[in-house]
Scaffold this active site. Structure first.
Site, PDB file in Angstrom:
ATOM      1  N   HIS A 275      25.438  18.841  65.942  1.00  0.00           N
ATOM      2  CA  HIS A 275      25.881  19.528  64.736  1.00  0.00           C
ATOM      3  C   HIS A 275      27.086  20.446  65.004  1.00  0.00           C
ATOM      4  O   HIS A 275      27.996  20.552  64.185  1.00  0.00           O
ATOM      5  CB  HIS A 275      24.713  20.357  64.176  1.00  0.00           C
ATOM      6  N   GLU A 305      31.276  17.289  53.824  1.00  0.00           N
ATOM      7  CA  GLU A 305      32.496  16.798  54.489  1.00  0.00           C
ATOM      8  C   GLU A 305      33.467  16.252  53.457  1.00  0.00           C
ATOM      9  O   GLU A 305      34.213  15.325  53.714  1.00  0.00           O
ATOM     10  CB  GLU A 305      32.203  15.727  55.564  1.00  0.00           C
TER      11      GLU A 305
END
Ligand SMILES: Nc1nc2c(ncn2[C@@H]2O[C@H](COP(=O)(O)OP(=O)(O)OP(=O)(O)O)[C@@H](O)[C@H]2O)c(=O)[nH]1
Length: 380
Positions: A275, A305
Protein backbone atom coordinates in the site's frame (compact mmCIF):
# COMPACT_ATOMS: atom_id res chain seq x y z
CA UNK A 1 2.18 70.68 32.10
CA UNK A 2 -0.05 67.86 31.03
CA UNK A 3 -3.21 66.54 32.66
CA UNK A 4 -2.25 62.95 31.75
CA UNK A 5 0.06 61.14 34.13
CA UNK A 6 2.68 59.08 32.21
CA UNK A 7 2.64 56.45 35.00
CA UNK A 8 -1.10 55.94 34.45
CA UNK A 9 -0.52 55.54 30.69
CA UNK A 10 2.22 52.96 31.37
CA UNK A 11 0.11 51.09 33.90
CA UNK A 12 -3.05 50.91 31.77
CA UNK A 13 -1.30 49.92 28.54
CA UNK A 14 0.82 47.48 30.57
CA UNK A 15 -2.30 45.79 31.96
CA UNK A 16 -3.81 45.59 28.46
CA UNK A 17 -0.49 44.20 27.16
CA UNK A 18 -0.61 41.58 29.94
CA UNK A 19 -4.10 40.58 28.85
CA UNK A 20 -2.95 40.36 25.22
CA UNK A 21 -0.13 38.13 26.42
CA UNK A 22 -2.78 35.77 27.85
CA UNK A 23 -4.66 35.86 24.53
CA UNK A 24 -1.48 34.97 22.61
CA UNK A 25 -0.68 32.21 25.10
CA UNK A 26 -4.13 30.68 24.66
CA UNK A 27 -3.67 30.86 20.86
CA UNK A 28 -0.35 29.05 21.27
CA UNK A 29 -2.11 26.27 23.19
CA UNK A 30 -5.01 25.94 20.78
CA UNK A 31 -3.56 26.68 17.35
CA UNK A 32 -1.62 24.04 15.38
CA UNK A 33 2.06 23.71 16.31
CA UNK A 34 2.91 24.69 12.70
CA UNK A 35 2.04 28.30 13.66
CA UNK A 36 5.22 29.20 15.54
CA UNK A 37 6.21 32.31 17.47
CA UNK A 38 3.04 32.71 19.54
CA UNK A 39 4.79 31.68 22.78
CA UNK A 40 7.62 34.17 22.15
CA UNK A 41 5.17 36.99 21.46
CA UNK A 42 3.25 36.12 24.63
CA UNK A 43 6.45 36.04 26.75
CA UNK A 44 7.66 39.27 25.10
CA UNK A 45 4.53 41.08 26.26
CA UNK A 46 5.07 39.82 29.82
CA UNK A 47 8.66 41.11 29.78
CA UNK A 48 7.49 44.45 28.42
CA UNK A 49 4.74 44.56 31.05
CA UNK A 50 7.27 43.81 33.83
CA UNK A 51 9.72 46.36 32.39
CA UNK A 52 6.95 48.98 32.20
CA UNK A 53 5.97 48.36 35.84
CA UNK A 54 9.57 48.87 36.98
CA UNK A 55 9.80 52.08 34.94
CA UNK A 56 6.58 53.28 36.58
CA UNK A 57 8.25 52.64 39.94
CA UNK A 58 10.95 55.25 39.17
CA UNK A 59 11.64 57.23 42.36
CA UNK A 60 10.06 54.55 44.55
CA UNK A 61 12.37 51.69 43.57
CA UNK A 62 16.19 51.76 43.62
CA UNK A 63 17.58 53.28 40.41
CA UNK A 64 19.37 50.05 39.52
CA UNK A 65 15.97 48.35 39.34
CA UNK A 66 13.84 51.12 37.84
CA UNK A 67 16.48 52.14 35.28
CA UNK A 68 18.85 49.27 34.46
CA UNK A 69 16.75 46.18 35.18
CA UNK A 70 13.73 47.81 33.54
CA UNK A 71 15.77 48.67 30.41
CA UNK A 72 17.08 45.11 30.23
CA UNK A 73 13.51 43.76 30.48
CA UNK A 74 12.14 46.22 27.91
CA UNK A 75 14.90 45.53 25.35
CA UNK A 76 14.67 41.78 25.96
CA UNK A 77 10.89 42.04 25.48
CA UNK A 78 11.33 43.93 22.19
CA UNK A 79 13.91 41.38 21.08
CA UNK A 80 11.71 38.43 22.05
CA UNK A 81 8.87 39.96 20.01
CA UNK A 82 11.33 39.99 17.06
CA UNK A 83 12.25 36.33 17.76
CA UNK A 84 8.51 35.53 17.75
CA UNK A 85 8.17 37.10 14.30
CA UNK A 86 11.29 35.28 13.08
CA UNK A 87 9.83 31.93 14.19
CA UNK A 88 6.41 32.86 12.79
CA UNK A 89 7.95 33.53 9.37
CA UNK A 90 10.28 30.51 9.52
CA UNK A 91 13.53 32.44 10.06
CA UNK A 92 16.00 30.84 12.49
CA UNK A 93 16.74 33.27 15.34
CA UNK A 94 20.34 33.88 16.52
CA UNK A 95 19.65 34.51 20.16
CA UNK A 96 23.14 34.43 21.79
CA UNK A 97 24.74 37.46 20.02
CA UNK A 98 21.61 39.57 20.41
CA UNK A 99 21.26 38.79 24.13
CA UNK A 100 24.97 39.53 24.63
CA UNK A 101 24.45 42.91 22.95
CA UNK A 102 21.36 43.69 25.04
CA UNK A 103 23.16 42.71 28.27
CA UNK A 104 26.12 44.91 27.27
CA UNK A 105 23.79 47.86 26.60
CA UNK A 106 22.07 47.32 29.96
CA UNK A 107 25.48 47.42 31.69
CA UNK A 108 26.37 50.70 29.95
CA UNK A 109 22.94 51.96 31.04
CA UNK A 110 23.86 50.93 34.60
CA UNK A 111 27.11 52.92 34.32
CA UNK A 112 25.19 56.06 33.32
CA UNK A 113 22.70 55.63 36.14
CA UNK A 114 25.02 54.71 39.05
CA UNK A 115 28.67 55.57 38.30
CA UNK A 116 28.32 58.62 36.09
CA UNK A 117 24.61 59.56 36.18
CA UNK A 118 23.47 61.12 32.91
CA UNK A 119 19.82 61.13 31.90
CA UNK A 120 20.76 62.32 28.42
CA UNK A 121 23.17 59.42 27.79
CA UNK A 122 20.58 56.95 29.08
CA UNK A 123 17.99 58.44 26.75
CA UNK A 124 20.42 58.16 23.83
CA UNK A 125 21.05 54.50 24.65
CA UNK A 126 17.36 53.71 25.08
CA UNK A 127 16.23 55.42 21.90
CA UNK A 128 19.05 53.91 19.79
CA UNK A 129 18.41 50.38 21.14
CA UNK A 130 14.63 50.64 20.72
CA UNK A 131 14.96 52.16 17.24
CA UNK A 132 17.33 49.35 16.14
CA UNK A 133 15.10 46.60 17.55
CA UNK A 134 11.93 48.03 16.01
CA UNK A 135 13.72 48.83 12.72
CA UNK A 136 15.04 45.30 12.11
CA UNK A 137 11.69 43.90 13.23
CA UNK A 138 9.77 46.12 10.77
CA UNK A 139 12.13 45.09 7.95
CA UNK A 140 11.65 41.39 8.76
CA UNK A 141 7.84 41.62 8.66
CA UNK A 142 7.89 43.88 5.57
CA UNK A 143 9.91 41.51 3.41
CA UNK A 144 7.53 38.52 3.86
CA UNK A 145 5.75 38.82 0.50
CA UNK A 146 2.60 40.77 -0.28
CA UNK A 147 1.28 42.95 2.52
CA UNK A 148 -1.97 41.90 4.24
CA UNK A 149 -3.88 44.06 6.70
CA UNK A 150 -2.38 42.30 9.73
CA UNK A 151 1.20 42.51 8.45
CA UNK A 152 0.63 46.07 7.27
CA UNK A 153 -0.50 46.97 10.78
CA UNK A 154 2.57 45.29 12.32
CA UNK A 155 4.94 47.05 9.90
CA UNK A 156 3.15 50.39 10.41
CA UNK A 157 3.35 50.14 14.19
CA UNK A 158 7.03 49.14 14.15
CA UNK A 159 7.95 51.91 11.71
CA UNK A 160 6.04 54.38 13.88
CA UNK A 161 7.94 53.16 16.96
CA UNK A 162 11.21 53.48 15.05
CA UNK A 163 10.30 57.02 13.92
CA UNK A 164 9.26 58.07 17.43
CA UNK A 165 12.62 56.93 18.83
CA UNK A 166 14.58 58.77 16.13
CA UNK A 167 12.54 61.93 16.75
CA UNK A 168 13.16 61.68 20.48
CA UNK A 169 16.87 61.18 19.88
CA UNK A 170 17.08 64.20 17.59
CA UNK A 171 15.05 66.45 19.88
CA UNK A 172 17.21 65.41 22.85
CA UNK A 173 20.16 67.10 21.08
CA UNK A 174 18.32 70.10 19.68
CA UNK A 175 16.61 70.95 22.99
CA UNK A 176 19.14 70.23 25.74
CA UNK A 177 17.83 68.99 29.07
CA UNK A 178 17.92 70.98 32.25
CA UNK A 179 20.40 69.34 34.61
CA UNK A 180 17.67 67.94 36.83
CA UNK A 181 15.62 66.48 33.93
CA UNK A 182 13.99 63.14 34.72
CA UNK A 183 12.10 60.44 32.92
CA UNK A 184 8.70 61.41 34.29
CA UNK A 185 9.23 64.96 33.24
CA UNK A 186 5.64 65.85 32.29
CA UNK A 187 6.50 67.83 29.16
CA UNK A 188 4.29 67.09 26.17
CA UNK A 189 7.32 65.69 24.34
CA UNK A 190 8.12 63.20 27.07
CA UNK A 191 4.48 62.19 27.45
CA UNK A 192 4.20 61.66 23.68
CA UNK A 193 7.35 59.54 23.76
CA UNK A 194 6.13 57.30 26.59
CA UNK A 195 2.61 57.03 25.16
CA UNK A 196 3.84 56.20 21.64
CA UNK A 197 5.98 53.38 23.04
CA UNK A 198 3.18 51.94 25.19
CA UNK A 199 0.57 52.07 22.43
CA UNK A 200 2.96 50.68 19.83
CA UNK A 201 3.49 47.60 22.01
CA UNK A 202 -0.25 47.19 22.42
CA UNK A 203 -1.00 47.62 18.71
CA UNK A 204 1.80 45.22 17.78
CA UNK A 205 0.24 42.55 20.01
CA UNK A 206 -3.09 43.06 18.21
CA UNK A 207 -1.35 42.71 14.84
CA UNK A 208 0.34 39.51 16.11
CA UNK A 209 -3.06 38.02 16.99
CA UNK A 210 -4.39 39.02 13.55
CA UNK A 211 -1.33 37.56 11.76
CA UNK A 212 -1.77 34.26 13.63
CA UNK A 213 -5.49 34.17 12.79
CA UNK A 214 -4.71 34.88 9.12
CA UNK A 215 -2.19 32.03 9.13
CA UNK A 216 -4.74 29.67 10.70
CA UNK A 217 -7.31 30.60 8.05
CA UNK A 218 -4.78 29.94 5.27
CA UNK A 219 -3.85 26.56 6.80
CA UNK A 220 -7.51 25.54 7.19
CA UNK A 221 -8.28 26.63 3.62
CA UNK A 222 -5.33 24.60 2.41
CA UNK A 223 -6.53 21.55 4.36
CA UNK A 224 -10.05 21.95 2.97
CA UNK A 225 -8.84 22.38 -0.61
CA UNK A 226 -5.97 19.89 -0.83
CA UNK A 227 -5.80 16.13 -0.63
CA UNK A 228 -3.57 15.24 2.32
CA UNK A 229 -1.73 12.40 0.52
CA UNK A 230 -0.95 13.85 -2.89
CA UNK A 231 -1.54 17.58 -2.31
CA UNK A 232 -3.78 17.61 -5.40
CA UNK A 233 -6.93 19.74 -5.07
CA UNK A 234 -9.99 18.20 -3.47
CA UNK A 235 -13.15 17.30 -5.35
CA UNK A 236 -15.05 20.07 -3.51
CA UNK A 237 -12.55 22.67 -4.72
CA UNK A 238 -12.51 21.24 -8.28
CA UNK A 239 -16.33 21.30 -8.45
CA UNK A 240 -16.31 25.01 -7.56
CA UNK A 241 -13.38 25.77 -9.90
CA UNK A 242 -15.01 23.91 -12.84
CA UNK A 243 -18.33 25.68 -12.28
CA UNK A 244 -16.83 29.19 -12.20
CA UNK A 245 -14.50 28.46 -15.13
CA UNK A 246 -17.37 27.11 -17.23
CA UNK A 247 -19.41 30.21 -16.42
CA UNK A 248 -16.48 32.46 -17.42
CA UNK A 249 -15.87 30.54 -20.68
CA UNK A 250 -19.56 30.74 -21.54
CA UNK A 251 -19.56 34.53 -21.06
CA UNK A 252 -16.48 35.01 -23.24
CA UNK A 253 -17.17 32.26 -25.78
CA UNK A 254 -13.98 30.40 -24.83
CA UNK A 255 -13.28 26.69 -24.76
CA UNK A 256 -12.29 24.79 -21.61
CA UNK A 257 -11.20 21.17 -21.35
CA UNK A 258 -11.60 18.46 -18.73
CA UNK A 259 -9.36 15.41 -18.47
CA UNK A 260 -10.37 12.45 -16.32
CA UNK A 261 -7.36 10.26 -15.58
CA UNK A 262 -7.38 6.85 -13.95
CA UNK A 263 -4.24 4.82 -13.17
CA UNK A 264 -4.32 1.38 -14.77
CA UNK A 265 -4.43 -1.83 -12.75
CA UNK A 266 -3.68 0.10 -9.62
CA UNK A 267 -4.98 -2.69 -7.43
CA UNK A 268 -2.09 -4.84 -8.68
CA UNK A 269 0.42 -2.19 -7.60
CA UNK A 270 -0.96 -2.33 -4.09
CA UNK A 271 -1.10 -6.12 -4.15
CA UNK A 272 2.42 -6.61 -5.53
CA UNK A 273 4.39 -3.72 -4.00
CA UNK A 274 2.27 -2.88 -0.93
CA UNK A 275 0.00 0.00 0.00
CA UNK A 276 2.87 2.40 0.78
CA UNK A 277 4.35 1.94 -2.68
CA UNK A 278 0.84 2.53 -4.05
CA UNK A 279 0.67 5.80 -2.10
CA UNK A 280 4.06 6.83 -3.48
CA UNK A 281 2.90 6.06 -7.03
CA UNK A 282 -0.07 8.41 -6.49
CA UNK A 283 2.24 11.15 -5.15
CA UNK A 284 4.62 10.68 -8.11
CA UNK A 285 1.74 10.82 -10.57
CA UNK A 286 0.46 14.15 -9.19
CA UNK A 287 3.98 15.66 -9.21
CA UNK A 288 4.52 14.50 -12.79
CA UNK A 289 1.18 15.86 -14.03
CA UNK A 290 1.57 19.17 -12.20
CA UNK A 291 4.95 19.62 -13.88
CA UNK A 292 3.26 19.26 -17.28
CA UNK A 293 0.32 21.62 -16.63
CA UNK A 294 0.34 25.39 -17.15
CA UNK A 295 -0.17 27.99 -14.39
CA UNK A 296 -3.97 28.38 -14.71
CA UNK A 297 -4.60 24.62 -15.03
CA UNK A 298 -5.80 22.79 -11.91
CA UNK A 299 -5.41 19.15 -10.93
CA UNK A 300 -7.76 17.47 -8.44
CA UNK A 301 -8.12 14.01 -6.92
CA UNK A 302 -11.67 12.73 -7.38
CA UNK A 303 -11.28 9.34 -5.74
CA UNK A 304 -8.68 6.64 -5.00
CA UNK A 305 -6.65 6.62 -8.25
CA UNK A 306 -8.88 8.91 -10.29
CA UNK A 307 -7.84 12.50 -11.05
CA UNK A 308 -9.38 15.40 -12.98
CA UNK A 309 -7.49 18.20 -14.70
CA UNK A 310 -9.25 21.45 -15.57
CA UNK A 311 -7.62 23.27 -18.50
CA UNK A 312 -9.07 26.77 -19.03
CA UNK A 313 -8.89 28.42 -22.46
CA UNK A 314 -7.97 25.11 -24.09
CA UNK A 315 -9.26 23.66 -27.37
CA UNK A 316 -9.94 19.96 -27.88
CA UNK A 317 -6.73 19.49 -29.92
CA UNK A 318 -4.62 21.21 -27.29
CA UNK A 319 -6.27 19.11 -24.55
CA UNK A 320 -5.55 15.89 -26.45
CA UNK A 321 -1.91 16.96 -26.79
CA UNK A 322 -1.69 17.61 -23.03
CA UNK A 323 -3.34 14.24 -22.28
CA UNK A 324 -0.88 12.45 -24.57
CA UNK A 325 2.03 14.18 -22.87
CA UNK A 326 0.75 13.02 -19.47
CA UNK A 327 0.21 9.47 -20.71
CA UNK A 328 3.68 9.42 -22.28
CA UNK A 329 5.34 10.78 -19.12
CA UNK A 330 3.70 8.04 -17.02
CA UNK A 331 4.67 5.30 -19.46
CA UNK A 332 8.29 6.46 -19.51
CA UNK A 333 8.48 7.08 -15.75
CA UNK A 334 11.64 5.49 -14.37
CA UNK A 335 10.53 5.08 -10.78
CA UNK A 336 9.10 1.74 -9.61
CA UNK A 337 6.34 0.82 -9.38
CA UNK A 338 5.67 1.68 -13.04
CA UNK A 339 2.07 2.51 -13.74
CA UNK A 340 0.25 3.62 -16.89
CA UNK A 341 -2.76 5.90 -17.12
CA UNK A 342 -5.97 6.01 -19.16
CA UNK A 343 -7.44 9.42 -19.94
CA UNK A 344 -10.86 10.66 -21.09
CA UNK A 345 -10.90 14.15 -22.67
CA UNK A 346 -13.74 16.52 -23.39
CA UNK A 347 -14.39 20.25 -23.92
CA UNK A 348 -17.47 22.47 -23.53
CA UNK A 349 -19.38 22.62 -26.77
CA UNK A 350 -22.94 23.73 -26.22
CA UNK A 351 -24.20 26.66 -24.21
CA UNK A 352 -26.18 24.38 -21.93
CA UNK A 353 -23.22 22.11 -21.09
CA UNK A 354 -22.98 21.81 -17.31
CA UNK A 355 -20.02 20.60 -15.25
CA UNK A 356 -21.90 17.33 -14.65
CA UNK A 357 -22.43 16.86 -18.43
CA UNK A 358 -18.74 17.49 -19.09
CA UNK A 359 -17.68 15.06 -16.33
CA UNK A 360 -20.10 12.43 -17.64
CA UNK A 361 -18.72 12.83 -21.18
CA UNK A 362 -15.10 12.64 -20.04
CA UNK A 363 -15.97 9.62 -17.88
CA UNK A 364 -17.54 7.86 -20.89
CA UNK A 365 -14.35 8.52 -22.87
CA UNK A 366 -12.27 7.14 -19.98
CA UNK A 367 -14.45 4.04 -19.90
CA UNK A 368 -13.74 3.53 -23.61
CA UNK A 369 -10.00 3.96 -23.02
CA UNK A 370 -10.11 1.28 -20.32
CA UNK A 371 -12.20 -1.03 -22.49
CA UNK A 372 -9.82 -0.56 -25.44
CA UNK A 373 -6.88 -1.92 -23.48
CA UNK A 374 -5.85 1.01 -21.13
CA UNK A 375 -2.80 3.32 -21.44
CA UNK A 376 -4.82 5.34 -23.98
CA UNK A 377 -6.38 8.74 -24.52
CA UNK A 378 -10.03 8.81 -25.72
CA UNK A 379 -12.13 11.81 -26.63
CA UNK A 380 -15.85 12.50 -26.17
N1 LIG B 1 -2.15 2.87 -2.05
C1 LIG B 1 -3.32 3.40 -2.24
N2 LIG B 1 -4.25 2.71 -2.92
C2 LIG B 1 -5.45 3.27 -3.11
C3 LIG B 1 -5.76 4.53 -2.64
N3 LIG B 1 -7.05 4.82 -2.99
C4 LIG B 1 -7.50 3.74 -3.67
N4 LIG B 1 -6.56 2.80 -3.76
C5 LIG B 1 -6.61 1.48 -4.39
O1 LIG B 1 -6.77 1.63 -5.78
C6 LIG B 1 -7.30 0.39 -6.27
C7 LIG B 1 -8.28 0.69 -7.36
O2 LIG B 1 -8.64 -0.54 -7.92
P1 LIG B 1 -9.69 -0.69 -9.06
O3 LIG B 1 -10.82 0.30 -8.88
O4 LIG B 1 -10.06 -2.14 -9.14
O5 LIG B 1 -8.96 -0.25 -10.36
P2 LIG B 1 -7.61 -0.69 -11.03
O6 LIG B 1 -6.97 -1.85 -10.34
O7 LIG B 1 -6.77 0.54 -11.18
O8 LIG B 1 -8.08 -1.18 -12.43
P3 LIG B 1 -8.48 -0.27 -13.67
O9 LIG B 1 -8.87 1.05 -13.16
O10 LIG B 1 -9.65 -1.01 -14.27
O11 LIG B 1 -7.31 -0.27 -14.56
C8 LIG B 1 -7.93 -0.31 -5.07
O12 LIG B 1 -7.17 -1.46 -4.77
C9 LIG B 1 -7.83 0.71 -3.95
O13 LIG B 1 -7.59 0.08 -2.69
C10 LIG B 1 -4.78 5.25 -1.90
O14 LIG B 1 -4.95 6.37 -1.45
N5 LIG B 1 -3.57 4.64 -1.74
Amino acid sequence: MSAIDPRTVLLLTGIMGGLMSLVLYSLKRNYPASIEGLGDWSAALLLLFAGGLLVAGRGKLPNVVSISVSSFLLWSGLYLAYVGSQRFFGVKPRIAPWMALITGLALVQLWFSVVEPSYHMRLVLTTVATACLSGVHAWLVFRQGSITFSRGLAVGVLVFLFGAQVMRLVTSFSAPFPLNAEFFDTSTLQLTYITSFAFSVLLFSISAVLMATDRLRIELEHLANHDSLTNALTRRHMDDACRSELERCRRHGHSMALLIMDLDHFKEINDIYGHQAGDQALINFVARVNALLRGPDQLGRFGGEEFVALLPETSLDEAIAVAERIRGACTLAGQAPACTVSIGVTTNRKDNDSVDTLLARADAALYRAKAAGRNRVEVA
